[in-house]
Design a protein around this motif. Structure first.
Motif, PDB file in Angstrom:
ATOM      1  N   ILE A   1      -4.359   2.050  -1.945  1.00  0.00           N
ATOM      2  CA  ILE A   1      -4.153   3.446  -1.588  1.00  0.00           C
ATOM      3  C   ILE A   1      -4.772   3.708  -0.227  1.00  0.00           C
ATOM      4  CG2 ILE A   1      -4.633   5.839  -2.185  1.00  0.00           C
ATOM      5  CD1 ILE A   1      -4.660   5.037  -5.096  1.00  0.00           C
ATOM      6  N   THR A   2      -3.962   4.241   0.670  1.00  0.00           N
ATOM      7  CA  THR A   2      -4.447   4.679   1.965  1.00  0.00           C
ATOM      8  C   THR A   2      -4.192   6.179   2.066  1.00  0.00           C
ATOM      9  OG1 THR A   2      -2.407   4.436   3.281  1.00  0.00           O
ATOM     10  CG2 THR A   2      -3.683   2.437   2.847  1.00  0.00           C
ATOM     11  N   VAL A   3      -4.972   6.852   2.882  1.00  0.00           N
ATOM     12  CA  VAL A   3      -4.782   8.292   3.046  1.00  0.00           C
ATOM     13  C   VAL A   3      -4.609   8.634   4.511  1.00  0.00           C
ATOM     14  CG1 VAL A   3      -6.059   8.919   0.955  1.00  0.00           C
ATOM     15  CG2 VAL A   3      -7.277   8.762   3.138  1.00  0.00           C
ATOM     16  N   LEU A   4      -3.781   9.642   4.757  1.00  0.00           N
ATOM     17  CA  LEU A   4      -3.665  10.233   6.083  1.00  0.00           C
ATOM     18  C   LEU A   4      -4.596  11.430   6.122  1.00  0.00           C
ATOM     19  CD1 LEU A   4      -2.348  10.570   8.863  1.00  0.00           C
ATOM     20  CD2 LEU A   4      -0.537  11.894   7.744  1.00  0.00           C
ATOM     21  N   ASP A   5      -5.572  11.398   7.011  1.00  0.00           N
ATOM     22  CA  ASP A   5      -6.581  12.445   7.083  1.00  0.00           C
ATOM     23  C   ASP A   5      -6.487  13.133   8.436  1.00  0.00           C
ATOM     24  OD1 ASP A   5      -8.707  13.790   5.711  1.00  0.00           O
ATOM     25  OD2 ASP A   5     -10.095  12.880   7.112  1.00  0.00           O
ATOM     26  N   LEU A   6      -6.497  14.468   8.429  1.00  0.00           N
ATOM     27  CA  LEU A   6      -6.309  15.253   9.642  1.00  0.00           C
ATOM     28  C   LEU A   6      -7.469  16.222   9.821  1.00  0.00           C
ATOM     29  CD1 LEU A   6      -2.841  15.794   8.295  1.00  0.00           C
ATOM     30  CD2 LEU A   6      -3.032  14.868  10.585  1.00  0.00           C
ATOM     31  N   PRO A   7      -8.665  15.710  10.069  1.00  0.00           N
ATOM     32  CA  PRO A   7      -9.851  16.570  10.137  1.00  0.00           C
ATOM     33  C   PRO A   7     -10.095  17.134  11.537  1.00  0.00           C
ATOM     34  CG  PRO A   7     -10.508  14.295  10.333  1.00  0.00           C
ATOM     35  CD  PRO A   7      -9.006  14.294  10.238  1.00  0.00           C
TER      36      PRO A   7
ATOM     37  N   ALA B   1       0.850  -1.185   0.000  1.00  0.00           N
ATOM     38  CA  ALA B   1       0.000   0.000   0.000  1.00  0.00           C
ATOM     39  C   ALA B   1       0.882   1.229   0.000  1.00  0.00           C
ATOM     40  CB  ALA B   1      -0.925  -0.003   1.220  1.00  0.00           C
ATOM     41  N   VAL B   2       0.279   2.340  -0.394  1.00  0.00           N
ATOM     42  CA  VAL B   2       0.959   3.629  -0.323  1.00  0.00           C
ATOM     43  C   VAL B   2       0.050   4.580   0.442  1.00  0.00           C
ATOM     44  CG1 VAL B   2       0.025   4.531  -2.503  1.00  0.00           C
ATOM     45  CG2 VAL B   2       2.208   5.382  -1.636  1.00  0.00           C
ATOM     46  N   ASN B   3       0.681   5.413   1.292  1.00  0.00           N
ATOM     47  CA  ASN B   3      -0.092   6.358   2.086  1.00  0.00           C
ATOM     48  C   ASN B   3       0.214   7.775   1.637  1.00  0.00           C
ATOM     49  OD1 ASN B   3      -0.280   8.137   4.885  1.00  0.00           O
ATOM     50  ND2 ASN B   3      -1.884   6.605   4.649  1.00  0.00           N
ATOM     51  N   VAL B   4      -0.851   8.522   1.323  1.00  0.00           N
ATOM     52  CA  VAL B   4      -0.709   9.895   0.857  1.00  0.00           C
ATOM     53  C   VAL B   4      -1.703  10.781   1.589  1.00  0.00           C
ATOM     54  CG1 VAL B   4       0.089   9.194  -1.434  1.00  0.00           C
ATOM     55  CG2 VAL B   4      -2.360   9.543  -1.045  1.00  0.00           C
ATOM     56  N   ARG B   5      -1.523  12.085   1.471  1.00  0.00           N
ATOM     57  CA  ARG B   5      -2.531  13.018   1.955  1.00  0.00           C
ATOM     58  C   ARG B   5      -3.725  12.975   1.001  1.00  0.00           C
ATOM     59  NH1 ARG B   5      -0.731  17.022   5.573  1.00  0.00           N
ATOM     60  NH2 ARG B   5       0.989  16.147   6.776  1.00  0.00           N
ATOM     61  N   THR B   6      -4.879  13.375   1.493  1.00  0.00           N
ATOM     62  CA  THR B   6      -6.062  13.358   0.631  1.00  0.00           C
ATOM     63  C   THR B   6      -5.871  14.252  -0.588  1.00  0.00           C
ATOM     64  OG1 THR B   6      -7.027  15.045   2.072  1.00  0.00           O
ATOM     65  CG2 THR B   6      -7.670  12.766   2.477  1.00  0.00           C
ATOM     66  N   SER B   7      -5.098  15.326  -0.441  1.00  0.00           N
ATOM     67  CA  SER B   7      -4.860  16.235  -1.565  1.00  0.00           C
ATOM     68  C   SER B   7      -3.978  15.609  -2.638  1.00  0.00           C
ATOM     69  CB  SER B   7      -4.222  17.531  -1.064  1.00  0.00           C
ATOM     70  OG  SER B   7      -2.992  17.260  -0.413  1.00  0.00           O
ATOM     71  N   GLU B   8      -3.310  14.504  -2.305  1.00  0.00           N
ATOM     72  CA  GLU B   8      -2.392  13.851  -3.245  1.00  0.00           C
ATOM     73  C   GLU B   8      -2.989  12.593  -3.859  1.00  0.00           C
ATOM     74  OE1 GLU B   8       1.530  15.100  -0.563  1.00  0.00           O
ATOM     75  OE2 GLU B   8       0.506  13.195  -0.248  1.00  0.00           O
TER      76      GLU B   8
ATOM     77  N   TYR C   1     -15.992  10.821   3.334  1.00  0.00           N
ATOM     78  CA  TYR C   1     -15.312   9.534   3.265  1.00  0.00           C
ATOM     79  C   TYR C   1     -15.944   8.620   2.212  1.00  0.00           C
ATOM     80  CZ  TYR C   1     -12.721  10.866   7.419  1.00  0.00           C
ATOM     81  OH  TYR C   1     -11.893  11.519   8.295  1.00  0.00           O
ATOM     82  N   GLY C   2     -17.257   8.739   2.025  1.00  0.00           N
ATOM     83  CA  GLY C   2     -17.883   7.973   0.959  1.00  0.00           C
ATOM     84  C   GLY C   2     -17.311   8.344  -0.396  1.00  0.00           C
ATOM     85  N   ALA C   3     -17.027   9.640  -0.588  1.00  0.00           N
ATOM     86  CA  ALA C   3     -16.428  10.085  -1.845  1.00  0.00           C
ATOM     87  C   ALA C   3     -15.008   9.536  -1.994  1.00  0.00           C
ATOM     88  CB  ALA C   3     -16.414  11.611  -1.907  1.00  0.00           C
ATOM     89  N   LEU C   4     -14.253   9.459  -0.885  1.00  0.00           N
ATOM     90  CA  LEU C   4     -12.912   8.875  -0.953  1.00  0.00           C
ATOM     91  C   LEU C   4     -12.975   7.394  -1.324  1.00  0.00           C
ATOM     92  CD1 LEU C   4     -11.142  10.467   2.156  1.00  0.00           C
ATOM     93  CD2 LEU C   4     -10.835  11.051  -0.249  1.00  0.00           C
ATOM     94  N   ALA C   5     -13.938   6.678  -0.742  1.00  0.00           N
ATOM     95  CA  ALA C   5     -14.090   5.261  -1.079  1.00  0.00           C
ATOM     96  C   ALA C   5     -14.408   5.099  -2.559  1.00  0.00           C
ATOM     97  CB  ALA C   5     -15.191   4.639  -0.224  1.00  0.00           C
ATOM     98  N   ASP C   6     -15.248   5.972  -3.105  1.00  0.00           N
ATOM     99  CA  ASP C   6     -15.590   5.911  -4.526  1.00  0.00           C
ATOM    100  C   ASP C   6     -14.374   6.173  -5.398  1.00  0.00           C
ATOM    101  OD1 ASP C   6     -18.207   5.388  -3.888  1.00  0.00           O
ATOM    102  OD2 ASP C   6     -18.882   7.457  -4.121  1.00  0.00           O
ATOM    103  N   ARG C   7     -13.378   6.870  -4.872  1.00  0.00           N
ATOM    104  CA  ARG C   7     -12.171   7.183  -5.639  1.00  0.00           C
ATOM    105  C   ARG C   7     -11.065   6.159  -5.404  1.00  0.00           C
ATOM    106  NH1 ARG C   7     -11.091  13.092  -3.690  1.00  0.00           N
ATOM    107  NH2 ARG C   7      -9.327  13.058  -5.155  1.00  0.00           N
ATOM    108  N   GLY C   8     -11.391   5.049  -4.767  1.00  0.00           N
ATOM    109  CA  GLY C   8     -10.445   3.949  -4.664  1.00  0.00           C
ATOM    110  C   GLY C   8      -9.654   3.869  -3.385  1.00  0.00           C
ATOM    111  N   VAL C   9      -9.981   4.679  -2.376  1.00  0.00           N
ATOM    112  CA  VAL C   9      -9.259   4.613  -1.111  1.00  0.00           C
ATOM    113  C   VAL C   9      -9.678   3.364  -0.352  1.00  0.00           C
ATOM    114  CG1 VAL C   9      -8.944   5.728   1.137  1.00  0.00           C
ATOM    115  CG2 VAL C   9      -8.927   7.096  -0.953  1.00  0.00           C
ATOM    116  N   ASP C  10      -8.698   2.649   0.181  1.00  0.00           N
ATOM    117  CA  ASP C  10      -8.965   1.416   0.929  1.00  0.00           C
ATOM    118  C   ASP C  10      -8.998   1.664   2.439  1.00  0.00           C
ATOM    119  OD1 ASP C  10      -8.862  -1.734   1.014  1.00  0.00           O
ATOM    120  OD2 ASP C  10      -7.369  -1.047   2.455  1.00  0.00           O
ATOM    121  N   THR C  11      -8.070   2.496   2.934  1.00  0.00           N
ATOM    122  CA  THR C  11      -7.915   2.693   4.371  1.00  0.00           C
ATOM    123  C   THR C  11      -7.679   4.166   4.658  1.00  0.00           C
ATOM    124  OG1 THR C  11      -6.971   0.478   4.685  1.00  0.00           O
ATOM    125  CG2 THR C  11      -6.509   2.097   6.404  1.00  0.00           C
TER     126      THR C  11
END
Length: 463
Positions: free
Chosen positions: A384-390, A362-369, A431-441
């Motif tokens: 693809i995983t994302v680091l989210d800081l909400p 897996a690769v971890n990126v910011r949501t903007s990336e 987060y639903g939109a992130l899942a639709d864009r292929g985010v796994d974690t």
């Protein structure tokens, strides 16, 4: 209790295994009473007239009532909820998350199968109903399946692993959430604070817990004199707790330790947890902490080469047998891991993404990336995983109060926009939109995680 799921999801099987026949009010069974059989759709109107009268009568007497229908009709479902509330009874929804292919297979085996286009509509509705259920006000929304066991005991394949180890923990949107802990306001009792946060994350349904790996607290999180523990020692403490959390780092710089030492630590953690370890790796970026601890900080080109070499070395040490591999004269590393430890590469640079595509799970990126990572990994199996800081509040007033407390000298509106400030319901839309864009974690890190109560505040995201 209202069962929700498409035809073939296994609702009747689930109910029959847990409740007396007299407690289950089934639309199929009532079709058999007023029609030619349980699948006589022409008798549906009369069957539902009976069902509504029976449900109302049982609830009026305070009796346990399991409503076995599709449960996809919002108006009927909320009417049953209102009846339960009026009767003073707890109200629960059970959402059957059985795979669509299995629902269709079971449907085809029936004497009178539901038409293909109808079951497709049911499956689509069931797949999108989870957020609606969460917001309707039920005392509990329980997710399960009938593929042979409950969803919470289904085998896990964490971040590319090929070995089943722990229970699958995905949200209704198909995402896994890992709590990232980067600040440690633990007061006078560090071990208790850490344990309580981890146990709260497990109760909330997080799939795992990740720790930062830094030698000095980074300025993005706190002040240099605030505590930041050595992560592998700390993960050893958390491994002794009775949880199902995956445990690892996000991320370990390859400049801190020789890769064989990290491989040994991760293998030990995996053995101790029965296969719940993961390793996040990065090239390192903060020169100050290297200088403070007497560690070399080579140019970025060399650090990225070290990252690629580290993954190769670690996989060689985790592999079965003892042999020459990965540039090592021998691979004697015992205990062996209990499963194939997932490697998550952190970063979004071109070379980092090429290394991840070639060597990582897996690769971890910011949501903007995210789009950059998607383009680089297209056609590969790398997740693809994302680091989210909400910024997340219990309601709108609480959210804004947190923005004010956290923003420092940044304008409130700018801070709210940058940190996607909102309530759990608003975050779930994102987060639903992130899942639709292929985010796994999603690795979730909040700037005001002060203790277990704050983990509980995040629980609605993880259902």
């Amino acid at each position: 209790m209202v069962l929700v799921g498409p035809s073939g999801a296994g609702k009747s099987t689930w109910a029959a295994a847990r409740y007396r026949a007299d407690e289950v009010v089934s639309s199929d069974a009532l079709r058999g009473v007023v029609g030619s059989g349980p699948h006589d759709l022409d008798a549906s109107s009369d069957a539902f007239d009976l069902l509504e009268r029976i449900v109302a009568a049982r609830l009026g007497r305070g009796l346990t009532t399991v409503v076995d229908t599709l449960g996809l009709d919002d108006a009927r479902r909320t009417a049953w909820l209102a009846l339960a509330r009026a009767a003073g009874l707890p109200a629960v929804v059970v959402l059957l998350t059985t795979p669509p292919e299995l629902c269709r297979e079971r449907n085809r085996g029936r004497d009178r199968p539901v038409p293909a286009q109808v079951i497709t509509g049911q499956i689509r509705k069931a797949g999108s109903i989870a957020t609606t259920l969460d917001l309707e006000g039920w005392d509990e929304v329980h997710r399960t399946d009938e593929t042979g066991g409950a969803a919470e005991s289904a085998p896990e394949r964490p971040l590319g692993s090929t070995t089943s180890t722990t229970a699958e923990r995905r949200t209704s949107q198909g995402l896994r959430f890992v709590l990232q802990v980067g600040r440690f306001p633990w007061g006078e009792d560090p071990a208790t604070w850490l344990a309580e946060v981890a146990l709260a994350a497990d109760r909330a349904g997080f799939a795992g817990l990740a720790l930062l790996d830094h030698l000095i607290q980074i300025p993005q999180v706190g002040r240099a004199w605030e505590p930041i523990p050595e992560p592998w020692v700390t993960l050893g403490l958390l491994a002794g707790l009775d949880t199902g959390l995956e445990l690892g780092t996000l991320v370990t710089p390859v400049t801190f330790r020789p890769p064989g030492i990290t491989a040994k630590a991760a293998a030990t953690l995996d053995a101790l947890t029965g296969g719940r370890a993961f390793v996040g790796l990065g090239a390192g970026w903060w020169e100050r902490e290297h200088a403070a601890y007497g560690l070399p900080f080579p140019p970025a080109r060399e650090r990225l080469a070290d990252l690629e070499h580290a993954i190769t070395t670690m996989r060689a040490l985790w592999a079965p047998g003892t042999k020459s591999a990965g540039g090592l004269p021998e691979t004697t590393c015992y205990p062996r891991p209990a499963h194939e430890i997932p490697v998550i590469v952190g970063g979004s640079g071109d070379r980092t993404l090429r290394i991840a595509r070639a060597h990582a799970d897996a690769v971890n990126v910011r949501t903007s990336e995210l789009e950059r990572a998607r383009a680089a990994l297209e056609g590969s199996d790398v997740r693809i995983t994302v680091l989210d800081l909400p910024t997340i509040g219990r309601d709108r007033d609480d959210t804004w109060a947190r923005v004010e407390r956290l923003r420092g000298s940044t304008k409130a509106t700018a801070y709210a926009e940058r940190t996607y400030a909102g309530t759990p319901a608003e975050q779930r839309v994102r987060y639903g939109a992130l899942a639709d864009r292929g985010v796994d974690t999603v690795f979730l890190a909040v700037g005001d995680l002060d203790g277990p109560d704050d983990v509980e505040r995040l629980a609605p995201l993880v259902v």
